[in-house]
Design an enzyme around this catalytic site. Structure first.
Site, mmCIF file in Angstrom:
data_model
loop_
_atom_site.group_PDB
_atom_site.id
_atom_site.type_symbol
_atom_site.label_atom_id
_atom_site.label_comp_id
_atom_site.label_asym_id
_atom_site.label_seq_id
_atom_site.Cartn_x
_atom_site.Cartn_y
_atom_site.Cartn_z
ATOM 1 C CD GLN A 38 -0.796 -8.597 0.868
ATOM 2 O OE1 GLN A 38 -1.590 -7.734 0.524
ATOM 3 N NE2 GLN A 38 -0.112 -8.502 1.993
ATOM 4 N NE ARG A 96 -8.669 -1.983 -1.035
ATOM 5 C CZ ARG A 96 -7.420 -1.663 -0.780
ATOM 6 N NH1 ARG A 96 -7.023 -1.398 0.441
ATOM 7 N NH2 ARG A 96 -6.539 -1.582 -1.758
ATOM 8 C CG HIS A 141 -2.997 -4.866 -3.371
ATOM 9 N ND1 HIS A 141 -3.900 -4.361 -2.461
ATOM 10 C CD2 HIS A 141 -1.840 -4.990 -2.685
ATOM 11 C CE1 HIS A 141 -3.314 -4.204 -1.282
ATOM 12 N NE2 HIS A 141 -2.062 -4.570 -1.388
ATOM 13 C CD GLU A 186 -0.118 0.967 0.588
ATOM 14 O OE1 GLU A 186 0.977 0.416 0.464
ATOM 15 O OE2 GLU A 186 -0.715 1.048 1.664
ATOM 16 C CG ASN A 326 -4.262 1.578 1.916
ATOM 17 O OD1 ASN A 326 -5.476 1.676 1.834
ATOM 18 N ND2 ASN A 326 -3.529 0.866 1.068
ATOM 19 C CE1 TYR A 328 -1.735 -1.717 7.787
ATOM 20 C CE2 TYR A 328 -1.511 -0.283 5.886
ATOM 21 C CZ TYR A 328 -1.975 -1.444 6.462
ATOM 22 O OH TYR A 328 -2.696 -2.332 5.707
ATOM 23 C CD GLU A 398 -4.201 -1.904 2.672
ATOM 24 O OE1 GLU A 398 -3.136 -1.927 3.327
ATOM 25 O OE2 GLU A 398 -4.267 -2.186 1.457
HETATM 26 C C1 BGC Z 1 -0.425 -2.899 1.680
HETATM 27 C C2 BGC Z 1 -0.741 -4.311 2.122
HETATM 28 C C3 BGC Z 1 0.192 -4.744 3.229
HETATM 29 C C4 BGC Z 1 0.026 -3.776 4.380
HETATM 30 C C5 BGC Z 1 0.863 -4.100 5.599
HETATM 31 C C6 BGC Z 1 -0.103 -1.963 2.808
HETATM 32 O O1 BGC Z 1 0.950 -1.152 2.436
HETATM 33 O O2 BGC Z 1 -1.430 -2.389 0.862
HETATM 34 O O3 BGC Z 1 -0.670 -5.164 1.022
HETATM 35 O O4 BGC Z 1 -0.021 -6.057 3.624
HETATM 36 O O5 BGC Z 1 0.390 -2.494 3.971
HETATM 37 O O6 BGC Z 1 2.210 -3.998 5.340
#
Ligand code: BGC
Length: 497
Positions: A38, A96, A141, A186, A326, A328, A398
């Protein structure tokens, strides 16, 4: 009471702990993260070989929004000093980042180690340490060497040994200075998302079979790489190794949907956690059952989720030094109604579980269609994981928000603030031993299928500038302040921009 709870408890007494106590426990650490494909660019510099992401984006550029690719990305391969400067400016405790397997081992195997590739990471590690920032390395990754994909990639059982060999090379090179490691980032994306939908590399679609071959082999690969460290390196370097899973919270729409919500958690998180963290090892029993039934119904001779032998269960069980994840977003789930159609898992519905996904109106959407903001989900997930696997040390590897850009990113600040508040509640009210929080991401970067469209960075990157100039956003100033204050009780105003 163990040492961590005792520490938090004593701080709580001193500071009169309440929901509004915004200080972090002593020793709590903050970091930020990126990954090799990335940010690095330099996709064919020196002797680096092709990764599956290089092949995926070059073969059919329309796979990625605006036909973007990671050929140059943030040019971090050439902007390493600037990256170190940013990390130091933020005052991060750790950074990281991931290593590119084909940059270190161009053939995929340890028969040839790239001098230039390994030097790049040596300079990064030494540069971070010189600034007092701890390197936290992910071995994989998603940018698998294409040469290994040509031999079947994660669907070839031999890959567990190939990965362990790569891990040994890396620990030998950097283990004297690096104490925090993640084997895989992941795996659910490398297996489920890739093999079910084909929207990520290698672009091979084999939902019933490929997904689960990958799932099993990747668990064995993690375990072998963990054991290489544990047996050969831990005695002299005393570091810690784990795996970063993606945990997406599933909220039942009504009480009657609790069972399908739990199944979804076991399907997406449990398949990658249970073999490692549960007492008995192996697949989550509820999922084993569902998949066996489905496989037979679909005409296979047995479950397409390959069984673990007892020896394999024992190999994988217990291969962690902390629980990393991680996080979100969340999803609301309910049982599907008769005749309803499904969009593909894991971005869409849970068809194999007969579950429909929805997003409540009060969960704000983000720049990408897959993430919705639901801060309570992170606390619920921590409680779930503690209930399932025990009172482990938890590390968030994350968490972050994607926007459409701009330096004044109040939305990102409030996302971080709300998630961090939930984390404080988890620590202080639920007694979760959470020790690290990692913001995603240090800077805008190549966001896989979304290319450069959605922005996750604390630093903005100008992708039209050949130098890929980086500029701190308001959230970078804010994050620096909370790290300094060790508390969420800080403010920033636009005039810092
Ligand atoms: C991943 C990242 C990605 C982020 C946002 C995670 O699933 O590890 O590489 O950029 O989500 O989508």
């Amino acid at each position: 009471m163990d040492w961590y709870s005792a520490l938090v408890f004593s701080v709580c007494i001193a500071a009169s702990c309440s929901a509004e106590d915004l200080t972090f426990p002593p020793g709590f650490k903050f970091g930020a993260a990126t990954s090799s494909y990335q940010i690095e660019g330099a996709w064919n510099a020196s002797d680096k070989s092709e990764s599956i992401w290089d092949r995926f984006v070059h073969d059919l550029p329309t796979r990625i929004l605006n036909q973007d690719n990671g050929d140059i990305a943030c040019d971090s391969y050439n902007q390493l000093e600037r990256d170190i400067e940013m990390v130091a400016d933020l005052g991060l405790h750790y950074y990281r980042f991931s290593l590119s397997w084909p940059r270190i081992l161009p053939s995929g195997f340890p028969n040839y180690i790239s001098k230039e590739g390994t030097d790049y990471y040596n300079r990064l590690i030494d540069g971070l340490l010189a600034k007092g920032v701890e390197p936290f390395i992910t071995l994989f990754h998603w940018d698998l060497p294409q040469s290994l994909q040509d031999l079947g990639g994660w669907t070839n059982p031999l890959i567990a040994d190939w990965f362990a060999d790569y891990a040994r090379v890396v620990y030998t090179l950097y283990g004297d200075r690096v104490k925090l490691w993640l084997t895989l980032n992941e795996p659910v994306v490398a297996c489920d998302l890739s093999y079910i939908t084909g929207v990520t590399a290698p672009g091979i679609i084999s939902p019933d079979v490929g997904t689960y071959m990958c799932n099993k082999n990747i668990m064995l690969a993690h375990a072998k790489a963990w054991r290489v460290y544990d047996e050969e390196f831990k005695p002299k370097y005393h570091g810690k190794v784990s795996i970063a899973n993606h945990l997406l919270w599933f909220e039942p729409q009504t009480e009657a949907d609790s069972e399908v919500a739990e199944l979804a958690l076991q399907h997406l998180a449990g398949r990658y956690c249970h073999p490692i963290y549960s007492k008995e090892g192996g697949w989550p029993p509820s999922i084993e059952k569902v998949l066996e039934k489905l496989s037979l119904e679909r005409g296979y001779s047995k479950s397409t989720l390959p069984a673990f032998t007892q020896e394999e269960k024992d190999l994988v069980r217990g291969t962690y030094d902390f629980f990393a994840f991680n996080h979100y977003s969340g999803r609301q789930i309910r049982w599907a109604k008769e005749g309803e159609t499904f969009s593909p898992w894991p971005l869409g519905d849970a068809e194999d579980l007969n579950g429909k996904i929805e997003f409540p109106d009060h969960w704000p959407p983000t720049a990408s269609s897959i993430f919705y903001v639901y801060p309570e989900g992170i606390r619920k997930h921590l409680r779930w994981a503690k209930e399932q696997y025990g009172d482990l040390e938890f590390v968030i590897t994350e968490n972050g928000l994607d926007t459409l850009g701009g330096l004044d990113d109040h939305d990102r600040i409030s996302y971080f603030r709300e998630y961090l508040k939930q984390i404080l509640l988890a620590i202080k009210e639920d007694g979760i031993k959470l020790t690290h929080y990692t913001a995603w991401s240090l800077m805008d970067l190549f966001e896989w299928m979304d290319g450069y469209h959605s922005k996750f960075g604390l630093y903005q990157v100008d992708f039209n500038d050949p130098l890929r100039t980086r500029t701190p956003r308001l959230s970078a100033h804010w994050y620096k302040k909370i790290i300094e204050a060790h508390s969420l009780d800080v403010n920033v105003t636009q005039d810092v921009l």
